[in-house]
Design a protein around this motif. Structure first.
Motif, PDB file in Angstrom:
ATOM      1  N   VAL A   1      -3.150   1.643  -9.484  1.00 42.43           N
ATOM      2  CA  VAL A   1      -3.998   2.200  -8.795  1.00 42.43           C
ATOM      3  C   VAL A   1      -3.370   2.793  -7.082  1.00 42.43           C
ATOM      4  O   VAL A   1      -2.596   3.354  -6.432  1.00 42.43           O
ATOM      5  CB  VAL A   1      -5.281   2.725  -8.532  1.00 42.43           C
ATOM      6  N   TRP A   2      -4.083   2.083  -6.328  1.00 39.59           N
ATOM      7  CA  TRP A   2      -3.854   1.300  -5.065  1.00 39.59           C
ATOM      8  C   TRP A   2      -2.973   1.050  -4.715  1.00 39.59           C
ATOM      9  O   TRP A   2      -2.726   0.449  -3.405  1.00 39.59           O
ATOM     10  CB  TRP A   2      -4.981   1.438  -4.468  1.00 39.59           C
ATOM     11  N   SER A   3      -2.176   0.258  -5.313  1.00 37.62           N
ATOM     12  CA  SER A   3      -0.731  -0.163  -5.154  1.00 37.62           C
ATOM     13  C   SER A   3       0.612  -0.671  -5.413  1.00 37.62           C
ATOM     14  O   SER A   3       0.523   0.054  -6.542  1.00 37.62           O
ATOM     15  CB  SER A   3      -0.628  -2.267  -4.474  1.00 37.62           C
ATOM     16  N   CYS A   4       1.541  -0.589  -4.595  1.00 34.88           N
ATOM     17  CA  CYS A   4       2.947  -0.246  -5.351  1.00 34.88           C
ATOM     18  C   CYS A   4       3.371  -1.360  -5.509  1.00 34.88           C
ATOM     19  O   CYS A   4       3.338  -2.483  -4.626  1.00 34.88           O
ATOM     20  CB  CYS A   4       3.799   0.607  -5.084  1.00 34.88           C
TER      21      CYS A   4
ATOM     22  N   GLY B   1     -11.780   0.301  -3.018  1.00 37.18           N
ATOM     23  CA  GLY B   1      -9.995  -0.805  -3.606  1.00 37.18           C
ATOM     24  C   GLY B   1      -9.056   0.196  -3.017  1.00 37.18           C
ATOM     25  O   GLY B   1      -8.093  -0.601  -2.397  1.00 37.18           O
ATOM     26  N   ALA B   2      -9.059   1.471  -2.413  1.00 35.89           N
ATOM     27  CA  ALA B   2      -8.167   1.976  -1.772  1.00 35.89           C
ATOM     28  C   ALA B   2      -7.906   1.304  -0.277  1.00 35.89           C
ATOM     29  O   ALA B   2      -6.718   1.016  -0.119  1.00 35.89           O
ATOM     30  CB  ALA B   2      -7.717   3.506  -1.277  1.00 35.89           C
TER      31      ALA B   2
ATOM     32  N   PRO C   1       1.055  -1.266  -0.321  1.00 41.09           N
ATOM     33  CA  PRO C   1      -0.081   0.126   0.094  1.00 41.09           C
ATOM     34  C   PRO C   1       0.955   1.064  -0.544  1.00 41.09           C
ATOM     35  O   PRO C   1       2.041   0.988   0.420  1.00 41.09           O
ATOM     36  CB  PRO C   1      -0.932   0.193   1.099  1.00 41.09           C
ATOM     37  N   TYR C   2      -0.098   2.647  -0.367  1.00 36.53           N
ATOM     38  CA  TYR C   2       0.784   3.450  -0.292  1.00 36.53           C
ATOM     39  C   TYR C   2       1.100   3.945   1.211  1.00 36.53           C
ATOM     40  O   TYR C   2       1.515   5.335   1.690  1.00 36.53           O
ATOM     41  CB  TYR C   2       0.344   4.695  -1.247  1.00 36.53           C
ATOM     42  N   GLY C   3      -0.112   3.273   1.830  1.00 34.60           N
ATOM     43  CA  GLY C   3      -0.872   4.137   3.234  1.00 34.60           C
ATOM     44  C   GLY C   3      -1.489   5.334   3.299  1.00 34.60           C
ATOM     45  O   GLY C   3      -3.032   5.181   2.810  1.00 34.60           O
ATOM     46  N   PRO C   4      -1.058   6.872   3.956  1.00 39.22           N
ATOM     47  CA  PRO C   4      -2.182   7.916   3.488  1.00 39.22           C
ATOM     48  C   PRO C   4      -2.266   8.244   1.995  1.00 39.22           C
ATOM     49  O   PRO C   4      -1.753   7.948   1.301  1.00 39.22           O
ATOM     50  CB  PRO C   4      -0.844   9.034   3.918  1.00 39.22           C
TER      51      PRO C   4
ATOM     52  N   ASN D   1      -4.335   1.068   2.730  1.00 47.38           N
ATOM     53  CA  ASN D   1      -4.550   2.285   2.771  1.00 47.38           C
ATOM     54  C   ASN D   1      -5.423   2.462   3.476  1.00 47.38           C
ATOM     55  O   ASN D   1      -6.595   2.421   3.722  1.00 47.38           O
ATOM     56  CB  ASN D   1      -4.763   2.640   1.115  1.00 47.38           C
ATOM     57  N   LYS D   2      -5.572   4.182   4.256  1.00 45.47           N
ATOM     58  CA  LYS D   2      -5.842   5.076   4.876  1.00 45.47           C
ATOM     59  C   LYS D   2      -6.390   6.588   3.962  1.00 45.47           C
ATOM     60  O   LYS D   2      -5.669   7.263   3.529  1.00 45.47           O
ATOM     61  CB  LYS D   2      -5.735   5.288   5.895  1.00 45.47           C
ATOM     62  N   PRO D   3      -7.920   6.486   3.698  1.00 46.17           N
ATOM     63  CA  PRO D   3      -7.912   7.419   2.394  1.00 46.17           C
ATOM     64  C   PRO D   3      -8.687   8.790   3.080  1.00 46.17           C
ATOM     65  O   PRO D   3      -9.561   8.217   4.152  1.00 46.17           O
ATOM     66  CB  PRO D   3      -8.899   6.518   1.347  1.00 46.17           C
TER      67      PRO D   3
END
Ligand SMILES: NC(=O)c1ccc[n+]([C@@H]2O[C@H](COP(=O)([O-])OP(=O)(O)OC[C@H]3O[C@@H](n4cnc5c(N)ncnc54)[C@H](O)[C@@H]3O)[C@@H](O)[C@H]2O)c1
Length: 607
Positions: free
Chosen positions: A583-586, A271-272, A248-251, A277-279
């Motif tokens: 979109v929501w992960s790297c 998805g986030a 995840p990207y986190g925030p 992640n925390k959107p």
């Protein structure tokens, strides 16, 4: 019979409970008005709420944080009391929302539903009455949102090596939410709520619920953890192997427009969350009441209140919030103007779903004219043309010119009426600017009005919104390609409007040049069953979601296929497992190298 009695008792008890809370609330804070009763309270004290003009409407000053806990309590009891008549999460029946009984929307931050020191009014798109009061968080009120995002580490709320049970939790939440949305009462509630704020026909609004429901079903059970599937590759020696993880990207932040009040924010939000992640979610305030209700539904299905923040503010304050909170990734859906600004401001940490100038090319094989005309009508004019995938330009092969296509399109367009919202208010372009655009196009030599081109009549849609008949303007292909005209002709008009042109067999390269020169590459349709024609057009174009075949359309963003632009590394997608992962992960690669060392290993010469 027995159930009926229990239900009646429950109704009396919850009404009684609500009454007690109201009394306690007023006693504790007599100067404070209850949700939905600000005007009554003000009237009672012979004072009007303070209002200032602001963008869409008006602002009112409200009291501060002290009342918030009581408000949260009151709202949850209010929900209970309504649950026998409307879905349990509904704060107001859709049919009650009006100028005389306005609804209120709240922000959600750090697990609490809160108001704001400044509010704005949303005007009813059908009659101009202020009918929804929305927080309008100013720059000085951003701190709690910045603070909340900063609490989320970069490694997220869960990831493949931590808090793995949350993948399962989101599978369960999705299953429950899908089940809820499948209930007729719930689906009807959301459909009508969408219609109230983003007027479109019942069927068009209902399609958002259908897609959202199927999407949630798709990510039920173990499907959320499957999204985070990793892989392993054998290493060079004993004890070494590399693992590729979706991290995840986190925030993160999600910004969405007005035209799909449920589908776009919900699918991106889930998805986030799925990926850890925390959107922070910001939906266009004109329609944010829909996602506010969806959040209530999700909380009822097990979503932690701290997992998502929800803010109502304008673009300027949101821009500042992004700069201060520094989310690791921002998904923006909206106009290209704002998309490009955010890409610069956020130093590229964005994924974009921006404007669409979507084309349809009719190939040389003419058949199914009625069907093709109907799809053209739906693509160009459903939701009053306010879909990013709406048909913006139609290129007709000369063989179609002698068919009845245009006259059929005209009669279909003329069936549309305000009464059932098959045509209706345009929320971001005024009548005058759309008609001005038509007039400018009609200055181009050889251009002509095919149909429409007039304002809608007998309505009370306020002037800040637009209201025109479904309109088509013909412009010759050679004129479109001239530098002096190209920008004007390919300007996205987010309303019931399209350009039509025709091309001769040997002019196909000109058509493809026009498509190549457009700056947005979102959706496209190649209407033909001629495989060589399809091959030629598909092989020389780029749009991210392209339909091909005699049934091809430009609109349609169901949950079963990718939807998003192509040709731009910042391009986002929505709906599918691939879109969510992209979109929501790297990618994170962990190379395990635990040994043992070879026997008799010695330090080698330096290299
Ligand atoms: N590609 C897609 O999937 C997709 C989907 C729907 C709509 N759209 C596009 O959206 C546009 C229509 O929506 P609109 O006119 O309301 O778009 P918009 O860009 O004006 O607004 C979109 C959202 O961005 C917010 N915003 C505005 N300025 C901001 C800023 N500086 N910083 C942060 N947030 C900001 C708005 O409040 C709103 O919530 C059309 O161009 C349409 O093609 C694209």
């Amino acid at each position: 019979m027995c159930r009926c009695l229990i239900a009646q008792c429950a109704l009396v008890l919850s009404a009684h409970f609500l009454q007690r809370i109201r009394k306690a609330f007023l006693k504790a804070s007599p100067s404070v008005s209850l949700p939905g009763t600000l005007e009554n309270e003000a009237r009672r004290r012979n004072k009007k709420p303070k209002m200032h003009g602001l963008g869409l409407g008006l602002r009112t000053e409200m009291s501060g944080r002290a009342r918030i806990t009581a408000l949260n309590l009151l709202r949850s009891s209010f929900n209970q009391s309504r649950s026998l008549h409307s879905p349990a999460f509904a704060t107001k029946a859709v049919e009650d929302i009006s100028g005389s009984q306005p609804a209120e929307v709240y922000n959600l931050v750090q697990g609490n539903w809160e108001g704001s020191s400044t509010w704005s009014w949303i005007l009813d798109p059908l009659n101009g009455e202020p009918f929804i009061k929305v927080p309008d968080v100013q720059e000085e009120g951003l701190e709690p949102f910045v603070e909340s995002l900063s609490r989320c580490p970069k490694y997220g709320l869960h990831n493949p090596l931590r808090a793995q049970e949350r993948y399962l939790m989101f599978g369960d939440i999705s299953a429950r939410a899908a089940h809820m949305l499948a209930q007729t009462e719930v689906s009807d509630f959301f459909t009508r709520l969408i219609q109230r704020v983003s007027p479109k026909s019942y069927k068009q609004a209902q399609a958002e619920i259908y897609v959202s429901q199927k999407f949630l079903e798709n990510f039920s059970g173990d499907q959320v953890r499957f999204l985070a599937r990793s892989f392993a590759i054998p290493g060079n020696h004993l004890g070494q192997h590399s693992h590729g993880f979706r991290w995840p990207y986190g925030p993160v932040a999600i910004i969405t427009p007005f035209n799909f009040p449920l589908e776009i924010p919900l699918l991106q939000l889930m998805g986030a969350l799925y990926m850890g992640n925390k959107p922070l979610l910001k939906v266009d305030s004109k329609v944010s009441i829909v996602m506010e209700h969806m959040l209530h539904l999700l909380h009822g299905c097990g979503l932690n209140k701290e997992d998502v923040d929800f803010i109502n503010t304008d673009g300027k304050a949101m821009n500042k919030l992004l700069l201060e909170a520094n989310p690791r990734m921002t998904l923006f859906t909206g106009s290209s103007r704002v998309a490009e600004k955010l890409a610069v401001d956020l130093k590229g940490r964005v994924k974009l779903e921006d404007a669409g100038f979507d084309w349809k090319i009719l190939g040389p094989d003419v058949h199914e004219v009625d069907y093709v005309a109907w799809v053209c009508d739906q693509d160009a004019y459903a939701c009053s043309g306010q879909k990013c995938s709406a048909q913006s330009i139609l290129f007709m092969h000369e063989n179609w010119v002698s068919s009845e296509l245009i006259s059929k399109m005209q009669s279909l367009a003329e069936r549309r009426k305000l009464e059932d919202l098959t045509v209706g208010p345009v929320l971001t372009v005024t009548t005058n600017s759309m008609l001005e655009h038509v007039n400018k196009l009609l200055q181009i030599p050889g251009s002509k009005l095919l149909f429409g081109g007039k304002p809608l009549e007998n309505h009370s849609i306020p002037d800040i919104y637009g209201a025109i008949q479904p309109t088509a303007v013909f412009v010759p292909i050679d004129e479109i390609l001239k530098d002096t005209n190209f920008e004007l002709v390919t300007k996205e008009i987010f309303g019931p409007f399209q350009i039509v042109t025709e091309y001769k067999q040997d002019q196909l390269p000109k058509v493809l040049d026009a498509c190549e020169s457009m700056h947005a590459h979102l959706t496209a349709a190649v209407v033909s069953n001629d495989p060589l024609f399809l091959q030629e057009v598909l092989g020389r174009s780029v749009n991210g979601t392209t339909y091909a075949g005699i049934r091809a359309r430009t609109t349609g963003a169901p949950q079963n296929h990718w939807f998003g632009p192509a040709g731009d590394p910042r391009g986002a997608g929505i709906g599918t497992p691939d879109a969510i992962r992209l979109v929501w992960s790297c990618h994170r690669e962990i190379i395990y190298d635990i040994g043992p060392l070879p026997k008799r290993w010695e330090i080698p010469p330096s290299t």
